[in-house]
Design an enzyme around this catalytic site. Structure first.
Site, short mmCIF file in Angstrom:
data_model
loop_
_atom_site.label_atom_id
_atom_site.label_comp_id
_atom_site.label_asym_id
_atom_site.label_seq_id
_atom_site.Cartn_x
_atom_site.Cartn_y
_atom_site.Cartn_z
N GLU A 183 0.83 -1.21 0.00
CA GLU A 183 0.00 0.00 0.00
C GLU A 183 0.86 1.26 0.00
OE1 GLU A 183 -2.57 -1.28 -1.07
OE2 GLU A 183 -4.12 -0.57 0.31
N THR A 228 -5.45 10.52 -6.97
CA THR A 228 -5.39 10.33 -5.52
C THR A 228 -4.87 11.60 -4.86
OG1 THR A 228 -4.73 8.09 -6.05
CG2 THR A 228 -4.61 8.69 -3.74
#
Ligand code: ADP
Length: 307
Positions: free
Chosen positions: A128, A181
């Site tokens: 991640e 993002t």
């Protein structure tokens, strides 16, 4: 046992009042992977189908999570990884988490489970970190534990598995638009008022209690987010209409999945979840945005072996 074929579930994170702490695993959408134990050291990604993603070990989340695993393992061989992507990267339903958790879960299994699940969460979080710059756990934890999970704390890491009511279904719509993002993060406020905090933790407590007691009304009343959703939803065309339609079709609640653009709703029963999906699709058909829809029961098992 030298290789495993597995299903790696998609996950919803940032569940309304559970922003950054609450996630859940889905059952009807996920990637497939084959992990093979080999004699030569290191991790190699030998196949990647379904999405245009890097195959270099240090650029793919499965490779990075796998290396984190190997660094703490006393196994002196390595692994080959095949990835069959079904979850679109950047859709907001944990595409990177599916790959990083799948890799470490299968590697652990092939070596006879030397690490507990909580440790696998830490390895997968390194994937991640590669995907988003932040080693968050709210997608990887539900993929590994199954059901709903609460990240109570990061230091030390404390993951709490939460009950999943048996009749709860998720509907997820992915409008095919791109949200960077960086943009969805940039617009977040760094500070909230005490009044907003009180509302949010009241709702989160209510949601957790509702999940444990299978109180669907309480779950519905608690699925509110007065902090992040009003800001982030501006980036998702049609969000307010999708939400209004979902609630009118019987959904218990509706919000942004991950950092979007996917939108999720929870419903009691498959029939309502399907109706909710129809109402969501109607909004995007009207405004002419392509979309995928997923209707799924809650996946209480997490990653599983398939044939
Ligand atoms: P979302 O949760 O919104 O679906 P992700 O967290 O999956 O988004 O992030 C996708 C990012 O991770 C992309 O930049 C993609 O290139 C990168 N990435 C690297 N390896 C993988 C992989 N195996 N699967 C999915 N995304 C990957």
């Amino acid at each position: 046992m030298e290789e495993l074929k597995i299903f790696c579930p998609a996950t919803i994170a940032n569940i309304s009042c559970g922003f950054d702490v609450l996630g859940v695993a889905l059952d009807s959408v996920g990637d497939e992977m084959i992990i093979r134990k080999v004699a030569h050291k290191g991790i190699r990604i030998t196949k990647l189908e379904g999405q245009d993603l890097p195959m270099e070990t240090d650029k793919n989340v499965a490779g990075v999570a796998g290396l984190a695993f190997l660094a703490e393992s006393d196994f002196d061989g390595g692994f080959e990884i095949e990835i069959y992507k079904k979850i679109k990267a950047g859709s907001g339903i944990g595409s990177s988490a599916a790959s990083s958790t799948g890799a470490v879960w299968a590697m652990n299994r092939l070596l006879g489970n030397p690490f507990p699940t909580s440790k696998l969460v830490e390895f997968a979080m390194e994937g991640e970190r590669l995907a988003s710059g932040v080693a968050h756990a709210d997608n990887v934890a539900p993929a590994l534990f199954g059901g709903f999970t609460l990240v109570r704390s990061y230091e030390p890491l404390d993951i709490i598995p939460i009950a999943s009511p048996s009749e709860l279904f998720a509907t997820v719509i992915h409008p095919q638009i791109e949200i960077k993002t960086s943009d969805s993060r940039k617009i977040l406020k760094a500070h909230i008022t005490l009044k907003e905090g009180i509302k949010q933790w009241g709702n989160l407590g209510g949601l957790i209690a509702g999940l444990f007691t299978e109180d669907y009304d309480l779950i519905g009343r608690s699925l509110e987010d007065h902090i992040v959703e009003p800001i982030r939803s501006i980036l998702i065309p049609g969000f307010q209409d999708v939400k209004k339609g979902a609630l009118a079709s019987g959904a218990l609640g509706c919000g942004i999945s991950g950092s979007g653009p996917s939108i999720f709703a929870f419903s009691r029963g498959a029939e309502t979840a399907k109706k909710v999906g129809d109402s969501m699709m109607a909004v995007y058909e009207k405004i002419g945005i392509d979309h995928d829809i997923h209707i799924s029961k809650i996946n209480t098992e997490g990653i599983r072996i398939i044939n």
